[in-house]
Design a protein around this motif. Structure first.
Motif, mmCIF file in Angstrom:
data_model
loop_
_atom_site.group_PDB
_atom_site.id
_atom_site.type_symbol
_atom_site.label_atom_id
_atom_site.label_comp_id
_atom_site.label_asym_id
_atom_site.label_seq_id
_atom_site.Cartn_x
_atom_site.Cartn_y
_atom_site.Cartn_z
ATOM 1 N N THR A 38 -5.851 0.816 6.465
ATOM 2 C CA THR A 38 -4.527 0.458 6.599
ATOM 3 C C THR A 38 -3.976 -0.491 5.498
ATOM 4 O O THR A 38 -4.691 -1.434 5.506
ATOM 5 N N PHE A 39 -2.818 -0.286 4.719
ATOM 6 C CA PHE A 39 -2.574 -1.272 3.850
ATOM 7 C C PHE A 39 -0.953 -1.156 3.420
ATOM 8 O O PHE A 39 -0.332 -0.070 3.774
ATOM 9 N N SER A 40 -0.404 -2.176 3.039
ATOM 10 C CA SER A 40 0.929 -1.996 2.515
ATOM 11 C C SER A 40 0.758 -1.819 0.896
ATOM 12 O O SER A 40 0.346 -2.217 0.176
ATOM 13 N N GLU A 329 -6.650 -5.989 -1.994
ATOM 14 C CA GLU A 329 -7.346 -6.762 -1.124
ATOM 15 C C GLU A 329 -6.299 -7.705 -0.339
ATOM 16 O O GLU A 329 -6.425 -7.819 0.975
ATOM 17 N N ASN A 330 -5.283 -8.034 -0.644
ATOM 18 C CA ASN A 330 -4.263 -8.911 0.014
ATOM 19 C C ASN A 330 -3.179 -8.294 0.452
ATOM 20 O O ASN A 330 -2.067 -8.639 0.928
ATOM 21 N N ARG A 331 -3.325 -6.875 0.465
ATOM 22 C CA ARG A 331 -2.179 -5.900 1.123
ATOM 23 C C ARG A 331 -2.747 -5.229 2.501
ATOM 24 O O ARG A 331 -2.125 -4.695 3.062
ATOM 25 N N VAL A 332 -3.972 -5.473 2.572
ATOM 26 C CA VAL A 332 -4.715 -4.639 3.975
ATOM 27 C C VAL A 332 -4.160 -5.162 4.952
ATOM 28 O O VAL A 332 -3.719 -6.429 5.315
ATOM 29 N N MET A 333 -3.875 -4.317 6.112
ATOM 30 C CA MET A 333 -3.208 -4.665 7.333
ATOM 31 C C MET A 333 -4.172 -4.263 8.365
ATOM 32 O O MET A 333 -5.080 -3.509 8.282
ATOM 33 N N ALA A 334 -3.932 -4.837 9.711
ATOM 34 C CA ALA A 334 -4.743 -4.393 10.634
ATOM 35 C C ALA A 334 -4.296 -3.071 11.070
ATOM 36 O O ALA A 334 -2.876 -2.638 10.948
ATOM 37 N N ASN A 335 -5.075 -2.052 11.697
ATOM 38 C CA ASN A 335 -4.803 -0.778 11.725
ATOM 39 C C ASN A 335 -3.375 -0.534 12.847
ATOM 40 O O ASN A 335 -2.607 0.204 12.763
ATOM 41 N N GLU A 336 -3.504 -1.345 13.950
ATOM 42 C CA GLU A 336 -2.412 -1.508 14.995
ATOM 43 C C GLU A 336 -0.947 -1.955 14.456
ATOM 44 O O GLU A 336 -0.069 -1.414 14.969
ATOM 45 N N ASP A 337 -0.980 -2.354 13.179
ATOM 46 C CA ASP A 337 0.234 -2.922 12.676
ATOM 47 C C ASP A 337 1.047 -1.618 11.882
ATOM 48 O O ASP A 337 2.325 -1.671 11.666
#
Length: 484
Positions: A38-40, A329-337
């Protein structure tokens, strides 16, 4: 390169006070234990133009200056326009990895819907311009003035411009002025001079206040900050600046950051506050780059069509042994987000394109990077009945007038095409990603070298795209520097 003359700056004129954040590249993850990624989204491309400036000056960039997703997103890959009422189209392709036998590359491409250029919404823009002493050199304030004058010529009818400057203290140089009064706006820009310290926080506060007081309902309301990022008076820490921006989030006032100059450039600060401010981030080193950002791609860079765009990929462990997201790398999100509408993500502009690239290890291919023990209780992954899917791409986004996200899903078949049959765009994006991996000395670069990167790019060339042609020259310059 000198902004005024077009000549290269010698390497000994670049001082070592530029600041870049450390980037820890994404490792391979086993699909059975970690099926979700997951990522933005990230529409920025400042990293590429900044690194280009460094290489053209005869130096190799710091690893932290190289954000591979921003290299990839600098270029156009010819994605189709969306159909119907969707704000963007989704394109996927799977092909064999040229630098690692047995591996595959998966490209996910988003293309934002272009707007009707004849009927653009009016803009309420606040130019927040750094006029401190550090902006005195030719590639900073003089280039900034010329770039913003050019942007004024390209703004849509009905738009308005305010100018806020900061140097020691912030001030309103030009109250909100209709864009058809170009003379007044350009005279205000021409009168700017550098001097004093950098009170960035105070400037941001006044800029947001000015944007709010001239807010255009259903229009495009945006603060455009131009600086070298050297905030050193008043609120100057990242946390302080982000708290200031936090107060203005949710008011539909967006933020664009334009970096200028060299020597004391603060890339990490600007990249982080642009992310926090629902914004985008560019680095402008020449008038050619200014024309790209403020001319050719102005609409995409100013008009948001979708908010909080998130991507979640679910890998099928019956087909995928392991995967790695290249960049972001700095856009990775927690899966629950992904399903949490309170979690912030990136904005997509009209006509913007976003590309994400995964390197995939198919089941059955030798893989020595195992990071976890075999699972004792989990049942082996299975494909969906009757399907042959590699993965499913899910996207969430919010329409401009809503705080509730919408979901789009797209399955990707488990069929990889040989390199020789991959599209031109897939070959070129392989070259760009490979170039970034070499500059970062990635532990996953496999058989990559500069000669291979150049050949990959040549294989992916179609037509006479000036930016892709320039990329070939940049690879050759990097190769020459690295061989010294």
């Amino acid at each position: 390169m000198n902004a005024a003359t077009g000549t290269h700056t010698t390497s000994d004129t670049i001082h070592n006070t530029e600041e870049y954040d450390r980037i820890v590249e994404n490792d391979f993850k086993e699909a059975k234990a970690n099926p979700l990624s997951t990522f933005s989204i990230d529409v920025d491309n400042a990293s590429y133009s900044n690194v280009r400036r460094i290489i053209e000056a005869g130096q190799m960039p710091e690893k932290g200056a190289v954000r591979i997703e921003e290299f990839i997103n600098y270029f156009d890959y010819g994605y189709p326009q969306p159909e119907g009422d969707k704000p963007f189209s989704i394109t996927t392709e799977v092909w064999d990895t040229p630098w690692k036998d047995g591996h595959q590359l998966v490209r996910i491409g988003l293309q934002g819907k272009s707007l009707d250029y004849e009927n653009l919404r009016p803009s309420n823009l606040v130019f927040l311009l750094d006029t401190s002493g550090s902006m005195e050199s030719p590639e900073k304030l003089p280039l900034l003035r010329d770039a913003f004058m050019m942007m004024v010529d390209n703004l849509s009818p009905g738009s308005r411009v305010s100018i806020v400057t900061y140097a020691g203290s912030a001030g309103l140089v030009l109250p909100s002025t209709p864009v058809d009064n170009k003379k007044a706006i350009k005279e205000a820009l021409s009168g700017l001079h550098a001097g004093g310290s950098t009170a960035g926080g105070e400037g941001l506060e006044l800029a947001y206040k000015t944007a709010a007081s001239n807010f255009i309902k259903d229009g495009n309301n945006r603060v455009i900050l131009a600086t070298d990022g050297d905030f050193n008076v008043g609120i100057s820490s990242r946390s302080g600046l982000m708290e200031l921006i936090e107060k203005n989030k949710g008011k539909n006032i967006f933020l664009t950051i334009c970096g200028f100059g060299m020597g004391n450039y603060k890339d990490g600060t600007m990249e982080e506050i642009s992310n926090w401010g629902d914004g985008n981030y560019f680095y402008i080193d020449t008038m050619k780059e200014a024309k790209k950002v403020f001319g050719k791609e102005l609409t995409a860079n100013l008009f948001v069509i979708a908010k909080d765009v998130k991507v979640q990929v679910e890998f099928n462990p019956a087909k995928v042994q392991a995967y790695r997201l290249i960049g972001y790398e700095n856009r990775v999100m927690a899966n629950e987000d992904f399903n949490n509408d309170l979690k912030d993500a990136g904005e997509l502009g009209a006509g913007h394109r976003v590309t994400a690239l995964y390197e995939v290890v198919p089941v059955g291919v030798a893989f020595k990077n195992r990071t976890t023990d075999k699972l004792k209780y989990q049942e082996p992954g299975k494909t969906i009945s009757g399907s042959d899917e590699l993965m499913t791409v899910k996207l969430r986004y919010k329409p401009l007038d809503s705080d509730k996200s919408l979901l789009i899903e797209k399955p990707v078949a488990a069929r990889s095409i040989p390199w020789s049959q991959a599209t031109k765009d897939s070959k070129f994006v392989s070259a760009v990603a490979g170039f970034g991996m070499l500059l970062r000395d990635s532990k996953y670069k496999g058989s990559l070298d500069y000669k291979m990167v150049k050949q990959l790019a040549l294989d992916g060339m179609a037509g006479t795209d000036e930016y892709k042609t320039e990329f070939l020259s940049l690879v050759e310059e990097a190769r020459n520097i690295s061989s010294k």
